[in-house]
Design a protein around this motif. Structure first.
Motif: not given
Lengths: 351, 307
Positions: A88, A148-149, A151-153, A155-156, A159-160, A162-163, A166
């Motif tokens: 996913i 699940v893993t 899918l969670l990655l 989101s991670v 963030f990367i 976006s980091y 910015n």
């Protein structure tokens, strides 16, 4: 007494081959309600969605451009799903590829395109693979559910991105949260004059072709499909299940990474967090509609791109919100998932 | 950032507020997963219920009708999950994601119909207001919360009691662990799974409504922003137990509150990386625990009677 009976046996071939037609028909029937609620005529809306884009040259080119990332993510998801690995994470893997592409793209100023673009593609493929590696290892060695893993990655990864945008990569010229523009030599050539159809389309079609060949004609493909059908059975036959699933997961991540490079190199020329319109997730729809086959994935991607392009004209001409395309795609996924049960069950009339 | 008792208490207050929608969603997901269904529709369910709650409240002028509409939306979407995963026995991963996609698309579609293409999020004239408690004391920021915050906290022991101490809970766990045995013992697997989905849908609806009717009093496209996925992670992190789910939700929300606080005080910190930490921790936790230990045994498996 007459009644319907459900049996555990495949439906007749003619029924199964009509599954896409049934699915599309039922979907449009369901969506008609929404179109009416938006104050438009369903028939006019369907004309705008399905026919109108095909009558104009520019719209036809748009469809090819919009299908490009969907072919890649669809192929990526198909490869994984065929081996029973529910990746996913194509969305995150796409961004991993986009990061690599945008980074390499700024380094290749002195190289000709013939070197710069292959380097970007290679980098993106490897980055997508790398982002797919952890969940794949956890799956094959520790039996950790990959859904699940991955899918969670996703989101991670957001963030990367976006980091980066910015922080260290913020465009020093504009100050916008987007990376510096890549070198001219890294920008994909346009295939059709006066359109935005770019080299990424050829990359996508080549990926589909290569993976078709691999899955249909090589030992790896045969073994992977056997694993997807019956994991225990494949193990019993001595197929190295772990390494095959691991390989499929990595290839899947790599191809999703190519989708990211293709969007950076062919459309935007920089990394941004809005680079992907959920292409990774839409890849799951593409793979499902394409019945986990490569030609199917290409056709499904083109069909979804047609609806996406059509929704733009439906929105302009009829005032139906452009999100109609998303509603249709999600409905189509759920309806065709249900109809795919006809591959396993058949309905008989009992007297 | 100054470290005083007051600032820490403010931080705790923010933690509770941030935790509430995630906790409600995670409790709903826990109930559903304990019955053997992984509902990846949660992200979209939170979004659409937050939207319908908002619209219903705005149209009728009653926050309570809004709350009811949100819960009803949660139930309808979870019943759709039931139709696909229980009745038809379709792959739960793909059908759950499909429901998230559908619910998200519907929310955006109806939003555009109702409010046009504007960029400013519409707001309610009147939203649920925080209760006033311990006013004038340092404890005020901790306890002056929306009543839904207290409801969410109360629902933790209630859910645990329901799962562990009632006959409904026993049946629910039995269809999640061993549906064949439950069926033999005369429990209707389909019925119990649908009932779990209804309970879970109500909880998810409350979670969505909390954001649009209480905390923000407004609706925007990004209102859920991955909270559903966080809830999924927290359920695993919490080992499918309401008490530990609460702990997970509070931990996650504390990191969030701290991050917001640091950002506001202008400390240069890669706060995105801090935000990614809970996700990585969950992955580590899953890897260490191994999902076979405490996950409901029949999770992801559609039930089919032989014959």
């Amino acid at each position: 007494m007459a009644g319907l009976r459900i049996e555990r046996a495949p439906s007749p071939v003619w029924v199964r081959s009509l599954i896409p037609v049934f699915s599309i028909f039922v979907t449009f029937l369901l969506v008609s309600v929404l179109i009416i609620s938006a104050g438009a005529s369903p028939l006019q809306a369907f004309y705008e969605l399905l026919i109108a884009p095909l009558t104009k040259t520019s719209a036809r080119a748009d469809i090819l451009m919009m299908a490009t990332p969907l072919i890649l993510t669809g192929v990526a998801v198909t490869v994984a799903f065929l081996g029973g690995y529910f990746n996913i994470g194509a969305e995150g893997q796409l961004f991993a590829g986009a990061i690599a592409g945008a980074w390499i793209g700024t380094l290749v100023t002195d190289l000709p395109s013939t070197a710069a673009i292959p380097l970007m593609l290679l980098g993106g493929f490897l980055a997508g693979m790398a982002w797919a590696l952890l969940p794949a290892l956890l799956k094959v060695y520790l039996s950790v559910d990959e859904v699940v893993t991955t899918l969670l990655l996703n989101s991670v990864m957001l963030f990367i991105v976006s980091y980066l945008l910015n922080g260290p990569w913020r465009d020093p010229v504009s100050g916008w949260p987007q990376s510096p523009t890549i070198a001219l030599s890294g920008q994909f050539p346009v295939l059709i004059p006066r359109s935005r159809v770019h080299l990424g389309l050829l990359v996508a079609l080549a990926s589909a072709g290569v993976m078709w060949w691999v899955l249909a004609r090589t030992r790896f493909g045969l073994e992977l499909r056997a694993i997807g059908k019956n994991r225990e059975g494949a193990q019993f036959l001595g197929i190295p299940v772990r390494s095959r699933v691991l390989m499929a997961a990595l290839i899947s991540g790599g191809i999703a990474g190519l989708a990211g490079v293709s969007e950076v190199g062919g459309i935007h020329y920089y990394l941004s967090s809005t680079l992907s319109n959920s292409f990774g997730y839409t890849g799951i729809i593409v793979a499902t509609l394409g019945a986990l086959t490569m030609p199917g994935a290409v056709l499904a991607a083109l069909f979804l791109a047609l609806i996406n392009r059509g929704a733009l004209s439906a929105s302009r001409e009829l005032g139906v919100p452009v999100y109609l395309a998303d509603v249709i795609q999600a409905t189509l996924l759920l309806v065709s998932l249900s109809f795919l049960l006809l591959n396993r069950y058949r309905i008989r009339i009992r007297r | 950032m100054e470290l005083s008792i007051e600032s820490i208490l403010v931080l705790f207050g923010a933690t509770l507020r941030i935790a509430t929608p995630i906790l409600l969603g995670a409790l709903g997901e826990t109930v559903i997963e304990r019955a053997g269904i992984l509902n990846l529709g949660i992200e979209g369910t939170l979004l659409l219920s937050s939207f319908t709650g908002f619209v219903a409240a705005q149209v009728t002028g009653s926050l309570w009708i809004g709350l009811l509409a949100a819960m009803l939306t949660g139930v309808v979407l979870c019943l759709l999950m039931g139709l696909l995963s229980v009745t038809l026995g379709v792959n739960q991963h793909v059908s759950g994601l499909g429901i998230t996609m559908l619910a998200t698309a519907l929310a955006l579609f109806w939003f555009r119909l109702q409010y046009g293409g504007g960029t400013t999020p519409p707001a309610l004239d009147e939203s649920f207001q925080p209760l006033q408690a311990f006013t004038g004391t340092p404890l005020e920021p901790v306890f002056s919360q929306h009543w839904l915050v207290y409801v969410a906290l109360l629902l933790v022991p209630v859910t645990a009691w329901m799962l562990n101490r009632t006959s409904f809970g026993l049946r629910l766990r039995s269809v999640g662990e061993n549906p064949e045995a439950a069926d033999t013992a005369g429990v209707s697997v389909y019925r119990v799974r649908y009932e779990a989905l209804i309970v879970g849908g109500i909880l998810m609806g409350l979670g969505g409504a909390f954001l649009s009717l209480a905390q923000l009093g407004a609706f925007s496209h990004g209102i859920i922003n991955g909270r559903g996925w966080v809830a999924i992670a927290i359920v695993i992190f919490g080992n499918w137990r309401p008490g530990r789910v609460l702990a997970g939700a509070l931990l996650f929300s504390f990191v969030q509150a701290l991050q917001l606080r640091l950002q506001a005080s202008g400390i240069a910190l890669p706060y995105e990386l801090l935000l990614a930490l809970p996700y990585l921790l969950t992955i580590v936790a899953i890897a260490l625990v191994g999902r076979n230990v405490s996950a409901p045994a029949a999770l992801l498996k559609p039930y089919r009677r032989e014959g």
